[in-house]
Design an enzyme around this catalytic site. Structure first.
Site, mmCIF file in Angstrom:
data_model
loop_
_atom_site.group_PDB
_atom_site.id
_atom_site.type_symbol
_atom_site.label_atom_id
_atom_site.label_comp_id
_atom_site.label_asym_id
_atom_site.label_seq_id
_atom_site.Cartn_x
_atom_site.Cartn_y
_atom_site.Cartn_z
ATOM 1 N N ASP A 40 0.876 -0.769 0.246
ATOM 2 C CA ASP A 40 -0.485 0.476 0.202
ATOM 3 C C ASP A 40 0.985 1.376 0.150
ATOM 4 O O ASP A 40 1.801 1.008 -0.618
ATOM 5 C CB ASP A 40 -1.182 -0.103 0.995
ATOM 6 C CG ASP A 40 -2.366 0.416 0.654
ATOM 7 O OD1 ASP A 40 -2.276 1.765 -0.022
ATOM 8 O OD2 ASP A 40 -2.518 0.342 1.719
ATOM 9 N N ASP A 74 -10.203 3.780 -3.114
ATOM 10 C CA ASP A 74 -10.308 2.827 -2.613
ATOM 11 C C ASP A 74 -12.454 2.482 -3.447
ATOM 12 O O ASP A 74 -13.418 3.122 -3.408
ATOM 13 C CB ASP A 74 -10.473 2.278 -1.170
ATOM 14 C CG ASP A 74 -9.467 2.598 -0.563
ATOM 15 O OD1 ASP A 74 -8.479 1.864 -1.234
ATOM 16 O OD2 ASP A 74 -9.555 2.191 1.027
HETATM 17 C C1 GLA Z 1 -5.785 1.182 1.780
HETATM 18 C C2 GLA Z 1 -6.139 0.193 0.484
HETATM 19 C C3 GLA Z 1 -7.660 -0.293 1.276
HETATM 20 C C4 GLA Z 1 -6.953 -1.320 2.108
HETATM 21 C C5 GLA Z 1 -6.953 -0.014 3.459
HETATM 22 C C6 GLA Z 1 -6.110 -0.809 4.262
HETATM 23 O O1 GLA Z 1 -6.947 1.964 1.469
HETATM 24 O O2 GLA Z 1 -6.553 1.285 -0.292
HETATM 25 O O3 GLA Z 1 -7.289 -1.244 -0.040
HETATM 26 O O4 GLA Z 1 -6.071 -1.875 2.066
HETATM 27 O O5 GLA Z 1 -5.394 0.674 3.127
HETATM 28 O O6 GLA Z 1 -5.948 0.263 5.896
#
Ligand code: GLA
Length: 416
Positions: A168, A227
Site C-alpha cells: 500500500d 478505494d
Molecule cells: C488502503 C487500501 C485499501 C486497504 C486499506 C487498509 O486504503 O487502498 O485497499 O488495504 O488501505 O488500511
C-alpha cells in the site's frame, strides 16, 4: 581550497553522482510487455483470484477468519474455478516491531499461533496466503510500515510461507522520507526477488502517479483508483476510470480496479452481477470481498459463474476495449459496449446501461470487428441462452433492451 578540502569536495561529488545513478535506476519506464524477468517471480499469466478481508471486515481480521474463509472457498467450489489467494489485509500486526530482531510481529490476539501457522493451514487446502504491508512508515491503519525495512520484511514473509503481498501507499510523505514513489516500490520488488520465494507483488498506489506506466516492470497488478465502496456509484466511477486503461494490461501485469463488493449489501443483485461482468471484461483480479462463510446462494452463484470467470481468465489476457458507435464516443450517454478478444477466436461483448432508466444498447458485427462470417452464435453467459446474429442486412446489428444498471455479457463465435 586546501588539498584536503579538494579531496572532500571530490569525494562528495562522486558520492552524489553515484546516488543519482542509483536513484535514477528504478525510474526507468517499463518497456515492452509486462513479464516475470526474475527466476523467482510469479508469472500471473491470468488475473489473480481469491478473497481479501478488507471490504467486509476492515481491521477485524484473525486466524480464525482467514482459515474459515479458506474453507469456504473450497466448500463453495470457488477454488475449483481458480480462486487461489486468501489475503489478510491491514491490521494483522502488533503496533511495534520486535525490539531485538526488528521484525514485524503478528497481533498476538488475532494471530496467536503466528502467520506461518495460518500459511500451513491455507496451503494444506491447496490455497495460497496473501498479506498486506505498506511502502511508508506506517500502514493506512497505523501499523508499522516497511519503508526502510524492505529486505527484512520480505525475508520474514518468505519464511512464513507468504505467496502474495499487497503493498500500500500510506504515510510516506513525512520528514522521515520523501523517497520517490517508484523507488519505494522498487525497493520492495528487489527485496522480494532477494528473498527467494515466489511472492506475487500487488502494487496498491491508487493510480496516483499512473502506475500502469511504471508498475508493469515491478508488480503483477497495480490498483488504478482510490478505494471502492459498497455502492453502485463507487463501482461505476471505478469502472469508468479503469476501462480507459486497456492498453496497459496483459499476461503478467494487470490493472486492478479494487476488490469485489458482491454480497456486502450495498448493491442490488443486478448491480452485483454488473460488477462481476465489468471486472471480468476488464481482466481484473477477482478478489471476493465479502463474508464467504455466510454468503447467500445467489451471491455465491455470481462469484461462481464459470463462463464469466473463464472470460476474466482467458489466456489471451486482453482487457476489454470500449467500442465507439457511429456518431458517438464509447460510453456516451451512459451506454457502453465493451469488446474483449478471447484466445479461441471468439469475442466477449458487454452491453452496459449505466443509466437509471431502461435503454436499448446497440452495436453491430462491424463495430465489434468480428471475423468475416455470415452468422455468429451468441451466448448470454448469465442466462445461458443461445441465439444467433447474421452479418448482413438489419440482423448485422445487435440491439438489446438493457435494464438500468445492468450489464449483459455475451460470448460471440463465428459459426459460418
Ligand atoms: C488502503 C487500501 C485499501 C486497504 C486499506 C487498509 O486504503 O487502498 O485497499 O488495504 O488501505 O488500511
Amino acid at each position: 581550497m586546501t588539498p584536503r578540502r579538494w579531496v572532500a569536495a571530490l569525494a562528495l561529488t562522486v558520492v552524489l553522482a553515484a546516488a543519482l545513478v542509483v536513484a535514477a535506476q528504478p525510474f526507468e519506464p517499463a518497456t515492452g510487455p509486462p513479464m516475470a524477468d526474475h527466476p523467482s517471480r510469479v508469472a500471473a499469466l491470468t488475473p489473480p483470484m481469491g478473497w481479501n478481508s478488507w471490504n467486509r471486515f476492515g481491521c477485524a481480521v484473525s486466524a480464525e477468519l482467514v482459515e474459515q474463509s479458506a474453507d469456504a472457498l473450497v466448500s463453495l467450489g470457488l477454488t475449483a474455478l481458480g480462486y487461489e489467494y486468501v489475503v489478510i489485509d491491514d491490521c494483522w500486526m502488533a503496533d511495534h516491531r520486535d525490539a531485538r530482531t526488528g521484525r514485524l510481529v503478528p497481533d498476538p490476539v488475532k494471530f496467536p499461533r503466528g502467520i506461518a501457522d495460518v500459511a500451513r493451514y491455507v496451503h494444506a487446502r491447496g490455497l495460497k496466503l496473501g498479506i498486506y504491508e505498506d511502502a511508508g512508515t506506517l500502514t493506512c491503519a497505523g501499523y508499522p510500515g516497511s519503508l526502510g525495512h524492505e529486505r527484512l520484511d520480505a525475508r520474514t514473509f518468505a519464511e512464513w510461507g507468504v505467496d502474495y503481498l499487497k503493498y500500500d501507499n500510506c504515510n510516506h510523505g513525512s520528514s522521515v522520507s520523501t523517497r520517490h514513489y517508484i523507488a519505494r516500490y522498487a525497493a520492495m520488488r528487489d527485496a522480494l526477488d532477494a528473498a527467494g520465494r515466489p511472492i506475487l507483488f500487488a502494487i496498491c498506489e491508487w493510480g496516483v502517479h499512473q502506475p500502469w506506466i511504471w508498475a508493469p516492470g515491478l508488480g503483477q497488478s497495480w490498483r488504478t483508483t482510490h478505494d471502492i465502496a459498497d455502492s453502485y456509484a463507487s463501482m461505476l466511477a471505478i469502472f469508468r476510470a479503469n476501462a480507459a486503461l486497456s492498453a496497459f494490461a496483459g499476461p503478467g501485469g494487470w490493472n486492478d480496479p479494487d476488490m469485489l463488493e458482491i454480497g456486502n449489501g450495498g448493491m442490488t443483485p443486478t448491480e452485483e452481477r454488473t460488477e462481476f461482468t465489468l471486472w471480468a471484461a476488464m481482466a481484473a483480479p477477482l478478489m471476493a470481498g465479502t463474508d464467504l462463510r455466510a454468503v447467500s446462494p445467489s451471491d455465491a452463484a455470481i462469484y461462481a459463474n464459470p463462463e464469466v470467470v473463464a472470460i476474466d481468465q482467458d489466456r489471451l489476457g486482453q482487457q476489454a476495449v470500449p467500442v465507439a458507435a457511429a456518431g458517438r464516443s464509447a460510453g456516451s450517454q451512459g451506454l457502453w459496449v465493451l469488446r474483449k478478444q478471447l484466445a479461441d477466436g471468439s469475442v466477449a461483448v458487454v452491453l452496459f446501461n449505466a443509466t437509471d432508466v431502461a435503454a436499448t444498447v446497440s452495436t453491430s458485427v462491424a463495430e465489434l470487428e468480428l471475423h468475416a462470417a455470415s452468422e455468429y452464435a451468441l451466448r448470454d453467459v448469465w442466462t445461458g441462452e443461445d441465439s444467433t446474429v447474421g452479418s448482413t442486412t438489419a440482423s448485422g446489428r445487435l440491439s438489446v433492451v438493457v435494464a438500468p444498471h445492468e450489464a449483459k455479457m455475451y460470448r460471440i463465435t463465428a459459426t459460418r
